[in-house]
Design a protein around this motif. Structure first.
Motif: not given
Length: 532
Positions: A522-531, A247-250, A495-498
């Motif tokens: 305070l930390a606020v974040g957003f991003g994308m993950g892949w599995t 997996n990977m997240t940004f 999707s199954p991967a993202f």
């Protein structure tokens, strides 16, 4: 693949008790091997007539036996032994309708407390005739009287399973599993596995089917054991294999008060500087089949962050964490294992310490090595508890006074419920950090609450709150901290991967040395993950 069942039985009674024999499970039928009737007490004409019927029955002369029994019952309509032998003879001759008529007479002839065998026989014949709605009340009456509990529960479980009453069926099969003969336990494990999978309880389903498969291989070979082993293997095939995972997240994040890399549950040192922060996390590993008695899992994880504020460059870290897990019977209700983990961290530091505004370079910051045995137990369906203890050896290259060792113990309980919004958990942990520098030695007690909300098939919300009490008993300034951390994270599956990710973290640290160590973050974040 649904295996079928055969039960052979004899419910004739002696003067004081009923006798029966059950179980060989094969086809959904009733088959009776030769049964030798036992003569009642010798008497005058009636008992002589009964004895002749017994002899004819044992010689497989069913017509002669029935003729004699009819004559006997004309003379004595409520002759219990004669009625029992007639019902048994009719059943073996293939005339269940007349056999049930005789069992109905027996039910009337006997007091309620003694009717269990007859209720059971009526249930069996209705079940064989594919009339489960008529069979069920008779099985329930037999069960209420305590007759042949495991076999009766087995058939009640089958009836409920076929009708789709899975919770009712699960209760019946659970009792069979705890007290039935090996062949019945085999069926109970198999059907419980199917029930758990239908209810979305994958871990329980995998465990029960694995138990059914293993038991089928231990029992004498038969069509039933072969069918169950093959059926379990087919269902378990997706689980019964080694596999890679990754997996990977940004994340892009705004951090109002970026902090140093923590070495324990005690509060990290905050910079009092805000910055946008880019974070990349990932990992990969390989695991053997969870259906094995011993499962091995090896993985590597990394994390790296990049700040955009030039004044916070020294808060950039690059972490490498390899780990190896040994899990004993991972799908059992009671399991345990050992985790061995290491960490190598690099920190972005001035190339020339005398020139903090000059060029920066990543240098070795710290390493640790940890061993952690654990114990896990399923308290109830969907309720998992875990106890873990660990020892960590720490080497801090940046500040040797923070080198030392960490002892920690953590207990947690987590529940997965039928509610989409309530899947709560709680944890408590204790850590003792021993460092070379006395000012950083600490004892920490942490309490945590968390919950998972499944808002939809593609949206999950995680909430958690941790409250930590930390003391620095040898500190020259008598320091103690109270730290509260609240987290909210959201995952939207594309999707199954993202997936899309979002998170909010808020930390409030109240210290007895307020000017030096109290802070809010305070930390606020957003991003994308892949599995993978």
């Amino acid at each position: 693949m649904i295996p079928t069942i055969c039960v052979r039985n004899d419910t004739r009674s002696g003067p004081n008790k009923f006798r029966f024999a059950i179980i060989f499970l094969l086809m959904l039928c009733i088959k009776t091997d030769p049964v030798y009737a036992v003569e009642s007490h010798p008497g005058i004409n009636l008992e002589s007539m009964y004895s002749e019927a017994v002899i004819a029955y044992n010689k497989k002369q069913s017509d002669q036996a029935l003729k004699l029994l009819n004559e006997l019952l004309v003379a004595s309509p409520n002759h219990v032994e004669g009625l029992e032998l007639m019902a048994l003879t009719l059943k073996e001759k293939g005339d269940p309708t007349k056999a049930m008529e005789v069992y109905a007479r027996l039910i009337k002839a006997k007091p309620e407390a003694a009717r269990g065998p007859y209720y059971f026989e009526m249930g069996m014949m209705y079940h064989k005739a594919n009339k489960p709605d008529l069979a069920k009340p008779y099985f329930e009456k037999a069960l209420k009287l305590g007759f042949n509990r495991s076999t009766t529960q087995l058939f009640l479980g089958l009836i409920s399973f076929t009708a789709g009453r899975l919770n009712e069926s699960e209760k019946s099969f659970t009792e069979v599993k705890s007290g039935g003969a090996p062949e019945m336990k085999l069926l109970a494990h198999y059907y419980l596995g199917l029930i758990h999978f239908k209810n979305g309880y994958g871990a329980g389903g995998t465990y029960e089917l694995t138990a059914a498969r293993n038991l089928a291989r231990d029992l004498p070979n038969s069509k039933m054991t072969t069918d169950i082993a093959a059926g379990a293997d087919k269902i378990l095939a997706p689980f019964n294999k080694d596999q890679w995972f990754g997996n990977m997240t940004f994340l892009t994040e705004y951090d109002s008060n970026i902090a140093t890399l923590p070495t324990s549950a005690a509060a990290a040192n905050a910079s009092k500087k805000s910055t946008p922060n880019l974070m990349l996390n990932g990992g990969a590993g390989y695991m053997t089949s969870p259906t094995n008695t011993v499962q091995w899992v090896g993985n590597y994880r990394f994390s790296v962050n990049k700040t955009t504020n030039v004044q916070t460059k020294s808060y950039e870290y690059f972490n490498h964490t390899p780990a190896l897990f040994m899990n004993i019977s991972p799908l059992s209700r009671t399991t345990g294992g050992l985790k061995v983990e290491g960490n190598l961290a690099f920190n972005n530091m001035p190339k020339d310490p005398e020139q903090p505004n000059g060029a920066y370079i990543f240098r070795k910051y710290s390493t640790y090595f940890e061993g952690s045995p654990y114990f896990r137990y399923e308290l109830a369906k969907g309720v998992q508890s875990e106890l873990e203890a660990g020892y960590r050896k720490i080497t801090n290259d940046s500040d040797p006074t923070q080198s030392g060792n960490l002892l920690r113990v953590r207990g947690s309980t987590h529940a997965t419920t039928s509610s989409q919004l309530l899947n709560p958990g709680a944890s408590v942990s204790y850590e003792k950090l021993n460092t070379l520098g006395i000012d950083t030695r600490s004892n920490s007690l942490d309490f945590g609450l968390f919950n998972t909300m499944k808002l939809s098939g593609s949206d999950i919300l995680n909430l958690s709150v941790d409250y930590t009490l930390s003391r620095y008993p040898l500190s020259t300034t008598s320091r103690s901290d109270k730290t509260t951390v609240a987290r909210l994270s959201a995952v939207h599956t594309l999707s199954p991967a993202f997936s899309l990710l979002g998170e909010v973290n808020y930390t409030a640290n109240s210290s007895s040395l307020a000017d030096a160590y109290s802070y809010n973050r305070l930390a606020v974040g957003f991003g994308m993950g892949w599995t993978l």
